[in-house]
Design an enzyme around this catalytic site. Structure first.
Site, PDB file in Angstrom:
ATOM      1  N   CYS A 296     -51.971  33.698  -7.929  1.00 56.70           N
ATOM      2  CA  CYS A 296     -51.992  35.164  -7.850  1.00 56.70           C
ATOM      3  C   CYS A 296     -51.506  35.558  -6.464  1.00 56.70           C
ATOM      4  O   CYS A 296     -50.832  34.759  -5.797  1.00 56.70           O
ATOM      5  CB  CYS A 296     -53.394  35.715  -8.155  1.00 56.70           C
ATOM      6  SG  CYS A 296     -54.677  35.179  -7.008  1.00 56.70           S
TER       7      CYS A 296
ATOM      8  N   ASN B 119     -55.179  34.704  -3.804  1.00 57.16           N
ATOM      9  CA  ASN B 119     -55.992  33.500  -4.103  1.00 57.16           C
ATOM     10  C   ASN B 119     -57.473  33.718  -3.764  1.00 57.16           C
ATOM     11  O   ASN B 119     -58.178  32.799  -3.364  1.00 57.16           O
ATOM     12  CB  ASN B 119     -55.445  32.247  -3.374  1.00 57.16           C
ATOM     13  CG  ASN B 119     -56.049  30.928  -3.869  1.00 57.16           C
ATOM     14  OD1 ASN B 119     -56.181  29.982  -3.106  1.00 57.16           O
ATOM     15  ND2 ASN B 119     -56.415  30.848  -5.122  1.00 57.16           N
TER      16      ASN B 119
ATOM     17  N   CYS C 195     -59.214  36.403  -5.903  1.00 56.74           N
ATOM     18  CA  CYS C 195     -59.799  37.063  -7.081  1.00 56.74           C
ATOM     19  C   CYS C 195     -59.386  36.361  -8.379  1.00 56.74           C
ATOM     20  O   CYS C 195     -60.179  35.640  -9.005  1.00 56.74           O
ATOM     21  CB  CYS C 195     -59.397  38.532  -7.143  1.00 56.74           C
ATOM     22  SG  CYS C 195     -59.999  39.524  -5.756  1.00 56.74           S
ATOM     23  N   ARG C 196     -58.142  36.570  -8.798  1.00 51.71           N
ATOM     24  CA  ARG C 196     -57.742  36.112 -10.134  1.00 51.71           C
ATOM     25  C   ARG C 196     -57.532  34.605 -10.248  1.00 51.71           C
ATOM     26  O   ARG C 196     -58.059  33.963 -11.155  1.00 51.71           O
ATOM     27  CB  ARG C 196     -56.466  36.848 -10.573  1.00 51.71           C
ATOM     28  CG  ARG C 196     -56.689  38.333 -10.818  1.00 51.71           C
ATOM     29  CD  ARG C 196     -55.385  39.097 -10.887  1.00 51.71           C
ATOM     30  NE  ARG C 196     -54.693  39.095  -9.593  1.00 51.71           N
ATOM     31  CZ  ARG C 196     -53.478  39.567  -9.373  1.00 51.71           C
ATOM     32  NH1 ARG C 196     -52.808  40.082 -10.393  1.00 51.71           N
ATOM     33  NH2 ARG C 196     -52.940  39.546  -8.176  1.00 51.71           N
ATOM     34  N   SER C 197     -56.736  34.019  -9.333  1.00 46.21           N
ATOM     35  CA  SER C 197     -56.430  32.594  -9.526  1.00 46.21           C
ATOM     36  C   SER C 197     -57.624  31.667  -9.270  1.00 46.21           C
ATOM     37  O   SER C 197     -57.764  30.665  -9.982  1.00 46.21           O
ATOM     38  CB  SER C 197     -55.196  32.169  -8.718  1.00 46.21           C
ATOM     39  OG  SER C 197     -55.386  32.293  -7.331  1.00 46.21           O
TER      40      SER C 197
ATOM     41  N   ASP D 118     -54.643  43.225 -11.205  1.00 39.96           N
ATOM     42  CA  ASP D 118     -55.248  42.940  -9.901  1.00 39.96           C
ATOM     43  C   ASP D 118     -56.544  43.748  -9.765  1.00 39.96           C
ATOM     44  O   ASP D 118     -56.501  44.976  -9.778  1.00 39.96           O
ATOM     45  CB  ASP D 118     -54.240  43.333  -8.816  1.00 39.96           C
ATOM     46  CG  ASP D 118     -54.702  42.961  -7.425  1.00 39.96           C
ATOM     47  OD1 ASP D 118     -55.901  42.654  -7.257  1.00 39.96           O
ATOM     48  OD2 ASP D 118     -53.864  42.977  -6.511  1.00 39.96           O
TER      49      ASP D 118
HETATM   50  P1  4NP Z   1     -55.825  38.324  -6.089  1.00 43.05           P
HETATM   51  O1  4NP Z   1     -56.284  39.765  -5.580  1.00 43.05           O
HETATM   52  O2  4NP Z   1     -54.325  38.289  -5.948  1.00 43.05           O
HETATM   53  O3  4NP Z   1     -56.275  38.297  -7.499  1.00 43.05           O
HETATM   54  O4  4NP Z   1     -56.527  37.306  -5.205  1.00 43.05           O
HETATM   55  C1  4NP Z   1     -55.918  40.287  -4.330  1.00 43.05           C
HETATM   56  C2  4NP Z   1     -56.595  39.907  -3.201  1.00 43.05           C
HETATM   57  C3  4NP Z   1     -56.251  40.448  -1.977  1.00 43.05           C
HETATM   58  C4  4NP Z   1     -55.226  41.372  -1.887  1.00 43.05           C
HETATM   59  C5  4NP Z   1     -54.542  41.735  -3.032  1.00 43.05           C
HETATM   60  C6  4NP Z   1     -54.885  41.196  -4.251  1.00 43.05           C
HETATM   61  N1  4NP Z   1     -54.901  41.950  -0.642  1.00 43.05           N
HETATM   62  O5  4NP Z   1     -54.035  42.827  -0.618  1.00 43.05           O
HETATM   63  O6  4NP Z   1     -55.473  41.558   0.379  1.00 43.05           O
END
Ligand code: 4NP
Length: 153
Positions: free
Chosen positions: A8, A11, A13-15, A123
């Site tokens: 993602c 790294n 939340c989703r992955s 997201d």
């Molecule tokens: P992820 O979510 O891609 O599912 O881990 C996010 C985590 C952090 C950010 C964006 C999406 N950020 O902008 O910091």
């Protein structure tokens, strides 16, 4: 043994959720797999998963606490049999960085969800707790679809 890298943006939340869910469900299915996760971005290197992702996962029996954020590195493209992106941005970033000969390893994770209710895992970072439940619903369904495909091949 099949190796799978979930990818993602951050790294956190989703992955990492996908890593923990797929690891547990593959083990329950008796499938030997190597599982890891990484982000296309570098903002959260070394960080624990988002506390909301940890809590939502734990409530369904998935342990994310040992995961630390890392960025996708060049060696990942040749190492993993499948690099599964959570959304189109992640997919395009991976393809732009990977050798063309390895592009067939890079897919949208939800392409393995037989229900196909959504194409991408939204997201959840800037949203509420219900976003993390939706992430888990989608990831559980796609994990089971992936397990069925891997068993058949
Ligand atoms: P992820 O979510 O891609 O599912 O881990 C996010 C985590 C952090 C950010 C964006 C999406 N950020 O902008 O910091």
């Amino acid at each position: 043994m099949v190796s799978v890298l979930f990818v993602c943006l951050g790294n956190i939340c989703r992955s990492p959720t996908a890593e923990a869910v797929f690891r547990k469900r593959a083990a329950q299915a008796g499938l030997a797999v190597e599982v890891d996760s990484a982000g296309t971005g570098a903002w959260h290197l070394g960080a624990l998963p988002d506390e909301r992702a940890i809590a939502a996962g734990l409530a369904r029996g998935y342990d994310l606490s040992a995961i630390r954020a890392r960025q996708v590195v060049a060696a990942d493209y040749g190492h993993f049999d499948l690099l599964l992106a959570m959304d189109h941005d992640n997919l395009e970033t991976l393809k732009s960085r990977a050798p063309k000969t390895l592009h067939d390893r890079i897919k949208l994770f939800l392409s393995f969800d037989p229900q196909q209710s959504l194409v991408v895992v939204p997201d959840p970072y800037y949203g509420g707790d219900d976003g993390f439940e939706k992430v888990l619903d989608l990831i559980e369904a796609a994990s089971d679809g992936l397990i069925v495909q891997l068993r058949a091949s």
